[in-house]
Design a protein around this motif. Structure first.
Motif, short mmCIF file in Angstrom:
data_model
loop_
_atom_site.label_atom_id
_atom_site.label_comp_id
_atom_site.label_asym_id
_atom_site.label_seq_id
_atom_site.Cartn_x
_atom_site.Cartn_y
_atom_site.Cartn_z
N TRP A 1 6.80 9.69 -5.01
CA TRP A 1 6.76 10.18 -3.64
C TRP A 1 8.12 10.59 -3.12
O TRP A 1 8.23 11.54 -2.35
CB TRP A 1 6.14 9.12 -2.73
CG TRP A 1 4.66 9.08 -2.89
CD1 TRP A 1 3.93 8.12 -3.53
CD2 TRP A 1 3.73 10.07 -2.46
NE1 TRP A 1 2.61 8.44 -3.52
CE2 TRP A 1 2.46 9.63 -2.86
CE3 TRP A 1 3.83 11.27 -1.79
CZ2 TRP A 1 1.31 10.37 -2.60
CZ3 TRP A 1 2.69 12.00 -1.53
CH2 TRP A 1 1.44 11.55 -1.93
N GLY B 1 11.85 6.33 4.56
CA GLY B 1 10.73 5.56 5.10
C GLY B 1 9.40 6.24 4.85
O GLY B 1 8.41 5.60 4.53
N GLY B 2 9.37 7.55 5.02
CA GLY B 2 8.13 8.30 4.75
C GLY B 2 7.71 8.20 3.30
O GLY B 2 6.52 8.05 2.99
N ALA C 1 8.44 5.71 1.30
CA ALA C 1 8.00 4.33 1.08
C ALA C 1 6.58 4.12 1.61
O ALA C 1 5.76 3.45 0.98
CB ALA C 1 8.96 3.36 1.74
N VAL C 2 6.28 4.69 2.77
CA VAL C 2 4.93 4.56 3.33
C VAL C 2 3.91 5.26 2.44
O VAL C 2 2.83 4.72 2.17
CB VAL C 2 4.89 5.14 4.77
CG1 VAL C 2 3.47 5.33 5.26
CG2 VAL C 2 5.66 4.24 5.71
N ALA C 3 4.25 6.45 1.94
CA ALA C 3 3.32 7.16 1.05
C ALA C 3 3.12 6.38 -0.25
O ALA C 3 1.98 6.29 -0.74
CB ALA C 3 3.87 8.55 0.76
N ARG C 4 4.16 5.79 -0.80
CA ARG C 4 4.04 5.02 -2.03
C ARG C 4 3.17 3.78 -1.81
O ARG C 4 2.30 3.46 -2.60
CB ARG C 4 5.41 4.61 -2.54
CG ARG C 4 5.34 3.87 -3.87
CD ARG C 4 6.69 3.47 -4.37
NE ARG C 4 7.35 2.58 -3.42
CZ ARG C 4 8.59 2.72 -2.98
NH1 ARG C 4 9.31 3.72 -3.38
NH2 ARG C 4 9.11 1.87 -2.13
N ARG C 5 3.37 3.11 -0.68
CA ARG C 5 2.59 1.91 -0.38
C ARG C 5 1.12 2.26 -0.13
O ARG C 5 0.22 1.54 -0.56
CB ARG C 5 3.16 1.19 0.83
CG ARG C 5 2.42 -0.11 1.14
CD ARG C 5 3.11 -0.85 2.22
NE ARG C 5 4.39 -1.31 1.74
CZ ARG C 5 4.75 -2.59 1.71
NH1 ARG C 5 3.95 -3.50 2.17
NH2 ARG C 5 5.92 -2.95 1.25
N ALA C 6 0.87 3.39 0.52
CA ALA C 6 -0.51 3.81 0.79
C ALA C 6 -1.26 4.11 -0.51
O ALA C 6 -2.43 3.79 -0.64
CB ALA C 6 -0.51 5.01 1.70
#
Length: 114
Positions: free
Chosen positions: A40, A102-103, A105-110
Motif C-alpha cells: 500500500w 497514515g493512509g 497504514a490504514v489501507a494495509r490494516r483494512a
C-alpha cells in the motif's frame, strides 16, 4: 599425455556419487496458494508522484502557465522570504508525509483484517 595421468592433483576420497545421495521426500503443494501482499505504501506514494507529474505536465504544456512559473522562479529572492513562511512550508511538507504514511497504514490494516 595418457588418460590415466591427471593434469592437476585432485583428491577424490570425499566425493559421493550422485546415486548414493539420499533425496528428501516429495511433499504435496498446499491446496490454496496465498495471495501476494499488497504494498500500500508503494500505491499511495505512486499516486502522489503521478499527481505531481500531472500538475507539472500541465504547467509545462500550457504556455501561459509556463510563463507564470518562469516569472515566479525568477522573482525568488532569499532576502524577501519570510522565516515564518519557511517554517510553514516545512510543517506542511511533514504533515503531507504523515498523512500519506497514515493512509497507507490504514489501507494495509483494512486489507489484513478483511
Amino acid at each position: 599425455m595418457t588418460d590415466d595421468q591427471s593434469t592437476l592433483p585432485f583428491d577424490t576420497t570425499g566425493i559421493v556419487p550422485p546415486s548414493a545421495v539420499e533425496h528428501a521426500p516429495v511433499t504435496a503443494a498446499p491446496a490454496v496458494a496465498e495471495l501476494p501482499r499488497i504494498r500500500w505504501a508503494g500505491i499511495v506514494w505512486g499516486a502522489l508522484l503521478a499527481a505531481v507529474a500531472a500538475v507539472a505536465l500541465v504547467f509545462a504544456v500550457v504556455p501561459d502557465r509556463r510563463a507564470d512559473v518562469r516569472a515566479l522562479l525568477l522573482d525568488l529572492d532569499p532576502s524577501t522570504l519570510n522565516p515564518g513562511a519557511v517554517v510553514g512550508y516545512v510543517i506542511l511538507a511533514v504533515g503531507v508525509a504523515l498523512l500519506l504514511i497514515g493512509g497507507a497504514a490504514v489501507a494495509r490494516r483494512a486489507t489484513s483484517r478483511g
